[in-house]
Scaffold this motif. Structure first.
Motif, short mmCIF file in Angstrom:
data_model
loop_
_atom_site.label_atom_id
_atom_site.label_comp_id
_atom_site.label_asym_id
_atom_site.label_seq_id
_atom_site.Cartn_x
_atom_site.Cartn_y
_atom_site.Cartn_z
N ALA A 4 0.86 -1.18 0.00
CA ALA A 4 0.00 0.00 0.00
C ALA A 4 0.90 1.23 0.00
O ALA A 4 1.93 1.25 0.66
CB ALA A 4 -0.89 0.01 1.23
N GLU A 6 0.60 5.63 0.24
CA GLU A 6 -0.29 6.77 0.44
C GLU A 6 0.24 7.92 -0.39
O GLU A 6 1.42 8.26 -0.32
CB GLU A 6 -0.36 7.18 1.91
CG GLU A 6 -1.34 8.32 2.09
CD GLU A 6 -1.75 8.56 3.52
OE1 GLU A 6 -2.17 9.69 3.78
OE2 GLU A 6 -1.64 7.65 4.34
N SER A 61 -0.13 -3.48 5.59
CA SER A 61 -1.06 -2.35 5.68
C SER A 61 -2.31 -2.62 4.86
O SER A 61 -2.25 -3.20 3.78
CB SER A 61 -0.40 -1.07 5.17
OG SER A 61 0.62 -0.68 6.05
N ALA A 63 -5.77 -0.55 3.45
CA ALA A 63 -6.32 0.77 3.23
C ALA A 63 -7.83 0.69 3.02
O ALA A 63 -8.31 -0.13 2.25
CB ALA A 63 -5.69 1.42 2.01
N GLU A 64 -8.55 1.51 3.72
CA GLU A 64 -10.00 1.61 3.58
C GLU A 64 -10.39 3.08 3.69
O GLU A 64 -9.72 3.86 4.36
CB GLU A 64 -10.71 0.83 4.69
CG GLU A 64 -10.53 -0.66 4.65
CD GLU A 64 -11.23 -1.32 3.47
OE1 GLU A 64 -12.21 -0.74 2.97
OE2 GLU A 64 -10.77 -2.39 3.06
N TYR A 65 -11.46 3.42 3.05
CA TYR A 65 -12.04 4.75 3.22
C TYR A 65 -13.27 4.62 4.10
O TYR A 65 -14.03 3.67 3.96
CB TYR A 65 -12.47 5.34 1.87
CG TYR A 65 -11.33 5.81 1.02
CD1 TYR A 65 -10.81 7.09 1.19
CD2 TYR A 65 -10.77 4.98 0.07
CE1 TYR A 65 -9.76 7.53 0.40
CE2 TYR A 65 -9.71 5.41 -0.71
CZ TYR A 65 -9.22 6.68 -0.54
OH TYR A 65 -8.18 7.10 -1.31
N ASN A 82 -6.32 13.01 -0.60
CA ASN A 82 -5.44 11.87 -0.42
C ASN A 82 -6.02 10.64 -1.10
O ASN A 82 -7.23 10.45 -1.13
CB ASN A 82 -5.23 11.56 1.06
CG ASN A 82 -4.52 12.68 1.78
OD1 ASN A 82 -3.78 13.42 1.15
ND2 ASN A 82 -4.74 12.80 3.06
N SER A 83 -5.15 9.80 -1.62
CA SER A 83 -5.60 8.53 -2.16
C SER A 83 -4.55 7.48 -1.85
O SER A 83 -3.37 7.78 -1.73
CB SER A 83 -5.82 8.62 -3.67
OG SER A 83 -4.62 8.95 -4.31
N ILE A 84 -5.00 6.26 -1.68
CA ILE A 84 -4.09 5.16 -1.40
C ILE A 84 -4.16 4.19 -2.56
O ILE A 84 -5.22 3.81 -3.01
CB ILE A 84 -4.46 4.49 -0.07
CG1 ILE A 84 -4.28 5.50 1.07
CG2 ILE A 84 -3.59 3.26 0.17
CD1 ILE A 84 -4.64 4.99 2.43
N PHE A 86 -2.30 0.64 -4.60
CA PHE A 86 -1.57 -0.59 -4.36
C PHE A 86 -0.77 -0.94 -5.61
O PHE A 86 -1.26 -0.81 -6.72
CB PHE A 86 -2.53 -1.75 -4.06
CG PHE A 86 -3.23 -1.59 -2.77
CD1 PHE A 86 -2.65 -2.05 -1.60
CD2 PHE A 86 -4.47 -0.97 -2.70
CE1 PHE A 86 -3.30 -1.89 -0.39
CE2 PHE A 86 -5.12 -0.82 -1.50
CZ PHE A 86 -4.53 -1.29 -0.34
#
Length: 97
Positions: A4, A6, A61, A63-65, A82-84, A86
């Motif tokens: 992940a 960021e 890690s 990632a979730e919103y 922000n965006s995550i 992969f």
């Protein structure tokens, strides 16, 4: 291995880091550029760990919103910047992990 990252919007472009690889960072003028730079940074970081005989951290890690609350319009841009992402690097590193 899939890590992940960021990605954050800055005043002058974008920056990115890998939570599972402390110190692994990249910057770029655009989001596609920072994503491209991040792939190279991950490879470089893992190469350095392996050359030094250090363990390569597993990707853990997640990632979730989440919707925190109703936001006023002036805060929406700050929350959405922000965006995550992969990346799955199918390389020689997968064999060593």
């Amino acid at each position: 291995m899939r890590y992940a990252i960021e990605v954050e919007k800055t005043r002058t472009g974008y920056s990115a880091f890998v939570p599972d690889l402390p110190g692994c960072i990249a910057t770029g003028d655009s989001k596609p550029e920072v994503e491209r730079e991040m792939k190279g940074a991950i490879r470089f970081h893992i190469d350095g760990l392996m050359e030094d005989g250090l363990p390569v951290p597993k990707a853990t890690s997640i990632a979730e919103y989440v919707e925190a609350c109703e936001l006023k319009n002036e805060y929406i841009n700050a929350c959405n910047r922000n965006s995550i992402l992969f990346f799955h690097l199918e390389t020689k590193y997968d064999r060593h992990l």
